[in-house]
Design a protein around this motif. Structure first.
Motif, mmCIF file in Angstrom:
data_model
loop_
_atom_site.group_PDB
_atom_site.id
_atom_site.type_symbol
_atom_site.label_atom_id
_atom_site.label_comp_id
_atom_site.label_asym_id
_atom_site.label_seq_id
_atom_site.Cartn_x
_atom_site.Cartn_y
_atom_site.Cartn_z
ATOM 1 N N ARG A 1 0.839 -1.198 0.000
ATOM 2 C CA ARG A 1 0.000 0.000 0.000
ATOM 3 C C ARG A 1 0.879 1.256 0.000
ATOM 4 N NH1 ARG A 1 -3.578 -1.372 3.787
ATOM 5 N NH2 ARG A 1 -5.033 -2.049 2.192
ATOM 6 N N HIS A 2 1.959 1.242 0.765
ATOM 7 C CA HIS A 2 2.873 2.385 0.792
ATOM 8 C C HIS A 2 3.446 2.655 -0.604
ATOM 9 C CE1 HIS A 2 5.773 5.202 2.504
ATOM 10 N NE2 HIS A 2 6.652 4.655 1.680
ATOM 11 N N ARG A 3 3.877 1.590 -1.273
ATOM 12 C CA ARG A 3 4.423 1.748 -2.634
ATOM 13 C C ARG A 3 3.356 2.269 -3.598
ATOM 14 N NH1 ARG A 3 6.677 -3.151 -1.189
ATOM 15 N NH2 ARG A 3 5.248 -4.302 -2.511
ATOM 16 N N ALA A 4 2.123 1.773 -3.479
ATOM 17 C CA ALA A 4 1.047 2.216 -4.371
ATOM 18 C C ALA A 4 0.729 3.695 -4.146
ATOM 19 C CB ALA A 4 -0.202 1.369 -4.160
ATOM 20 N N ILE A 5 0.637 4.099 -2.877
ATOM 21 C CA ILE A 5 0.311 5.494 -2.568
ATOM 22 C C ILE A 5 1.420 6.427 -3.032
ATOM 23 C CG2 ILE A 5 -0.085 7.152 -0.699
ATOM 24 C CD1 ILE A 5 -1.451 4.820 0.844
ATOM 25 N N THR A 6 2.672 6.066 -2.759
ATOM 26 C CA THR A 6 3.769 6.942 -3.183
ATOM 27 C C THR A 6 3.866 7.000 -4.709
ATOM 28 O OG1 THR A 6 5.378 5.147 -2.878
ATOM 29 C CG2 THR A 6 5.112 6.725 -1.061
ATOM 30 N N ASN A 7 3.544 5.901 -5.383
ATOM 31 C CA ASN A 7 3.502 5.914 -6.849
ATOM 32 C C ASN A 7 2.377 6.827 -7.338
ATOM 33 O OD1 ASN A 7 4.332 4.957 -9.512
ATOM 34 N ND2 ASN A 7 2.355 3.895 -9.523
ATOM 35 N N ASN A 8 1.230 6.764 -6.684
ATOM 36 C CA ASN A 8 0.117 7.647 -7.049
ATOM 37 C C ASN A 8 0.527 9.107 -6.893
ATOM 38 O OD1 ASN A 8 -1.480 5.392 -7.507
ATOM 39 N ND2 ASN A 8 -2.550 5.540 -5.559
ATOM 40 N N LEU A 9 1.143 9.427 -5.746
ATOM 41 C CA LEU A 9 1.561 10.809 -5.503
ATOM 42 C C LEU A 9 2.646 11.259 -6.476
ATOM 43 C CD1 LEU A 9 1.557 10.829 -1.605
ATOM 44 C CD2 LEU A 9 -0.008 12.075 -3.124
ATOM 45 N N ALA A 10 3.546 10.355 -6.845
ATOM 46 C CA ALA A 10 4.606 10.701 -7.796
ATOM 47 C C ALA A 10 4.042 11.013 -9.180
ATOM 48 C CB ALA A 10 5.617 9.564 -7.889
ATOM 49 N N ASN B 1 3.375 0.746 11.710
ATOM 50 C CA ASN B 1 4.105 0.873 12.969
ATOM 51 C C ASN B 1 3.471 0.004 14.057
ATOM 52 O OD1 ASN B 1 5.902 2.652 11.830
ATOM 53 N ND2 ASN B 1 4.923 4.474 12.663
ATOM 54 N N GLY B 2 2.158 -0.039 14.114
ATOM 55 C CA GLY B 2 1.475 -0.888 15.081
ATOM 56 C C GLY B 2 1.763 -2.360 14.841
ATOM 57 N N SER C 1 -2.536 11.492 0.723
ATOM 58 C CA SER C 1 -1.707 11.860 1.872
ATOM 59 C C SER C 1 -2.315 11.330 3.169
ATOM 60 C CB SER C 1 -1.549 13.376 1.953
ATOM 61 O OG SER C 1 -0.869 13.858 0.814
ATOM 62 N N ALA C 2 -3.632 11.405 3.295
ATOM 63 C CA ALA C 2 -4.304 10.879 4.482
ATOM 64 C C ALA C 2 -4.143 9.360 4.558
ATOM 65 C CB ALA C 2 -5.780 11.254 4.461
ATOM 66 N N GLU C 3 -4.268 8.680 3.429
ATOM 67 C CA GLU C 3 -4.084 7.221 3.405
ATOM 68 C C GLU C 3 -2.645 6.836 3.740
ATOM 69 O OE1 GLU C 3 -6.121 4.465 3.079
ATOM 70 O OE2 GLU C 3 -7.641 5.998 3.426
ATOM 71 N N LEU C 4 -1.697 7.645 3.287
ATOM 72 C CA LEU C 4 -0.291 7.377 3.586
ATOM 73 C C LEU C 4 -0.034 7.473 5.091
ATOM 74 C CD1 LEU C 4 2.474 6.747 2.311
ATOM 75 C CD2 LEU C 4 2.853 9.215 2.160
ATOM 76 N N ALA C 5 -0.572 8.501 5.735
ATOM 77 C CA ALA C 5 -0.402 8.663 7.183
ATOM 78 C C ALA C 5 -1.088 7.519 7.937
ATOM 79 C CB ALA C 5 -0.974 10.010 7.630
ATOM 80 N N LYS C 6 -2.290 7.167 7.527
ATOM 81 C CA LYS C 6 -3.027 6.068 8.161
ATOM 82 C C LYS C 6 -2.269 4.748 8.006
ATOM 83 C CE LYS C 6 -7.298 3.609 7.221
ATOM 84 N NZ LYS C 6 -8.509 3.612 6.399
ATOM 85 N N ASN C 7 -1.729 4.511 6.818
ATOM 86 C CA ASN C 7 -0.981 3.290 6.556
ATOM 87 C C ASN C 7 0.300 3.230 7.383
ATOM 88 O OD1 ASN C 7 -0.699 0.804 4.911
ATOM 89 N ND2 ASN C 7 1.115 1.859 4.138
#
Length: 137
Positions: free
Chosen positions: A20-29, A115-116, A104-110
């Motif tokens: 999910r992190h890779r997908a979100i950062t790819n979306n933002l890029a 971390n949990g 950005s909200a999904e990235l923070a939530k993820n």
């Protein structure tokens, strides 16, 4: 303490969070790339089905004509994260459907979720280590 099944749940959950992190950062890029379609990771529904014992999309077993045939299952028969197109209805003038605020909200939530998961996993291994070492002599 966690058994191997629960550790596998944690492992797959961490895999999904990483994907999910890779997908979100790819979306933002690609926020300014014309006609780019964002993607999202689907996992939690599959995991819930797995935990509830419901046979879902990920657990379909193929018909075997002989018991000697290898069963058709995903790795370990466990829920796997899937990368899919984001069904967002909002599309910008350039055909791009990335929403910076939502991503950005999904990235923070993820990040909080990941971390949990890592803290839970580390705590489980710390308990196991304590048991192996004799309970903190």
């Amino acid at each position: 303490m966690l058994d191997s099944y629960h550790l596998q749940v944690l492992e797959r959950s961490m895999d999904a969070a990483s994907m999910r992190h890779r997908a979100i950062t790819n979306n933002l890029a690609n926020i300014n790339t014309p006609y780019f379609k964002s993607q999202q990771v689907i996992f939690e529904e599959y995991l819930q089905d797995e935990l509830n014992g419901v046979i879902g999309k990920q657990n379909l077993e193929a018909y075997r004509t002989s018991e000697r045939h290898i069963p058709f299952k995903n790795s370990g028969g466990f829920a796997m994260p899937q990368l899919v197109s984001n069904p967002s209805a909002y599309v910008q003038n350039n055909g791009n459907n990335v929403d910076m605020d939502a991503e950005s909200a999904e990235l923070a939530k993820n990040q909080i979720w990941y971390n949990g998961l890592t803290q839970l996993t580390a705590g489980s291994f710390q308990k196991l280590r304590s048991v192996i070492e004799g309970g903190g002599k």
